[in-house]
Design an enzyme around this catalytic site. Structure first.
Site, PDB file in Angstrom:
ATOM      1  N   LEU A  20       0.868  -1.175   0.000  1.00  0.00           N
ATOM      2  CA  LEU A  20       0.000   0.000   0.000  1.00  0.00           C
ATOM      3  C   LEU A  20       0.902   1.221   0.000  1.00  0.00           C
ATOM      4  O   LEU A  20       1.557   1.525   0.996  1.00  0.00           O
ATOM      5  CB  LEU A  20      -0.911  -0.016   1.229  1.00  0.00           C
ATOM      6  CG  LEU A  20      -2.083   0.967   1.237  1.00  0.00           C
ATOM      7  CD1 LEU A  20      -3.005   0.754   0.042  1.00  0.00           C
ATOM      8  CD2 LEU A  20      -2.868   0.849   2.533  1.00  0.00           C
ATOM      9  N   GLU A  21       0.949   1.916  -1.131  1.00  0.00           N
ATOM     10  CA  GLU A  21       1.969   2.946  -1.327  1.00  0.00           C
ATOM     11  C   GLU A  21       1.380   4.347  -1.402  1.00  0.00           C
ATOM     12  O   GLU A  21       0.455   4.619  -2.178  1.00  0.00           O
ATOM     13  CB  GLU A  21       2.769   2.648  -2.608  1.00  0.00           C
ATOM     14  CG  GLU A  21       3.910   3.610  -2.847  1.00  0.00           C
ATOM     15  CD  GLU A  21       4.863   3.158  -3.940  1.00  0.00           C
ATOM     16  OE1 GLU A  21       5.739   3.961  -4.337  1.00  0.00           O
ATOM     17  OE2 GLU A  21       4.751   2.002  -4.408  1.00  0.00           O
ATOM     18  N   VAL A  22       1.946   5.242  -0.585  1.00  0.00           N
ATOM     19  CA  VAL A  22       1.628   6.680  -0.548  1.00  0.00           C
ATOM     20  C   VAL A  22       0.114   6.888  -0.424  1.00  0.00           C
ATOM     21  O   VAL A  22      -0.546   7.421  -1.321  1.00  0.00           O
ATOM     22  CB  VAL A  22       2.223   7.420  -1.756  1.00  0.00           C
ATOM     23  CG1 VAL A  22       2.132   8.934  -1.535  1.00  0.00           C
ATOM     24  CG2 VAL A  22       3.675   7.033  -2.001  1.00  0.00           C
TER      25      VAL A  22
END
Length: 267
Positions: free
Chosen positions: A159-161
């Site tokens: 789960l990115e940014v």
């Protein structure tokens, strides 16, 4: 106590119990350092993971690799590549392909990790390289995407940014492992790149990264030392101070004299 290489089931059992640590690293030296530091999970370029010395360097780091959907192509090609990677030592595979591809791979018992939020290979669909999920509607779409990965059979997602509050709420409402890259402390693992941690990133350093050491300055120092050593060698050759007696093999005087006599006889 000697660590053992964790299984997917071992990692799943950690959900809600403790946060895992995760790195992306780029060399056998960094792999060995991760092992010594007791890093839990690593994302590793395939040329490093498949190196014959990799498991000597990192025997107990759960190690994944992968290719983007643009690199792998069709689902069948993805499956072939994943199976080859598992046979060569990968513990799990990253997949940025469609949910149908994820489901197909999971049905074949490939441990699959998906990617949600800012996905570089799909960034054009979420507005480029910026945070995703800052409104209630976009956050809800993230939750639905994570649930879809869970339903498709992935065991974890990056789960990115994503806003910390959104990531926390998603993580505690799903059974799939949620690995945070710039998504705050409410997930199941914290994920950073070794080049950011060690301070040798070229160009932009992401907001979510933390620099722990300045290897760039050390690399610059070492390069200057290389140049200085090479210049000293050039100078020594020019003024004939290299080689000296300790750098060469000597012949016994009587053998040298006999050799010269033979040469003279041939002249």
């Amino acid at each position: 106590m000697t660590r053992k290489l964790p299984t997917v089931a071992d990692l799943q059992a950690c959900k809600g119990q403790r946060q895992l640590t995760m790195l992306r690293y780029f060399s056998l030296e960094e792999a060995a350092a991760a092992e010594a530091a007791e890093i839990d999970i690593a994302s590793v370029p395939d040329e490093i993971l498949f190196h014959p010395d990799y498991r000597n360097a990192a025997p107990s780091v759960f190690s994944m690799t992968g290719q983007t959907h643009t690199e792998c192509g069709s689902p069948d090609a993805y499956l072939r590549w994943c199976n080859q990677a598992l046979e060569r030592g990968a513990d799990a595979l990253y997949c940025s392909g469609s949910l149908a591809t994820v489901e197909m791979l999971a049905r074949e018992y490939v441990p699959i990790v998906g990617h949600v939020g800012l996905v570089p290979a799909r960034a054009t669909w979420t507005g480029g390289f910026r945070a995703v999920g800052k409104t209630a509607d976009t956050a809800m779409r993230l939750y639905q995407e994570v649930k879809a990965y869970e339903s498709a059979g992935a065991f974890a997602i990056e789960l990115e940014v994503v806003p910390e509050e959104v990531a926390t709420e998603i993580s505690k409402r799903v059974n799939i492992l949620v690995w945070s890259m710039g998504a705050g402390s409410g997930c199941d693992a914290q994920y950073l790149f070794s080049n950011d941690i060690l301070g040798y990133t070229e160009g932009h350093i992401p907001r979510h990264a933390k620099v722990y050491r300045n290897f760039r300055a050390e690399y610059d120092r070492l390069q200057n030392e290389r140049i200085a050593a090479f210049r000293e060698f050039v100078s020594d050759v020019k003024d004939r101070s290299f080689p000296q007696s300790e750098h060469v093999v000597k012949m016994a005087p009587n053998e040298l004299e006999a050799f010269k006599e033979q040469l003279d006889a041939k002249s």
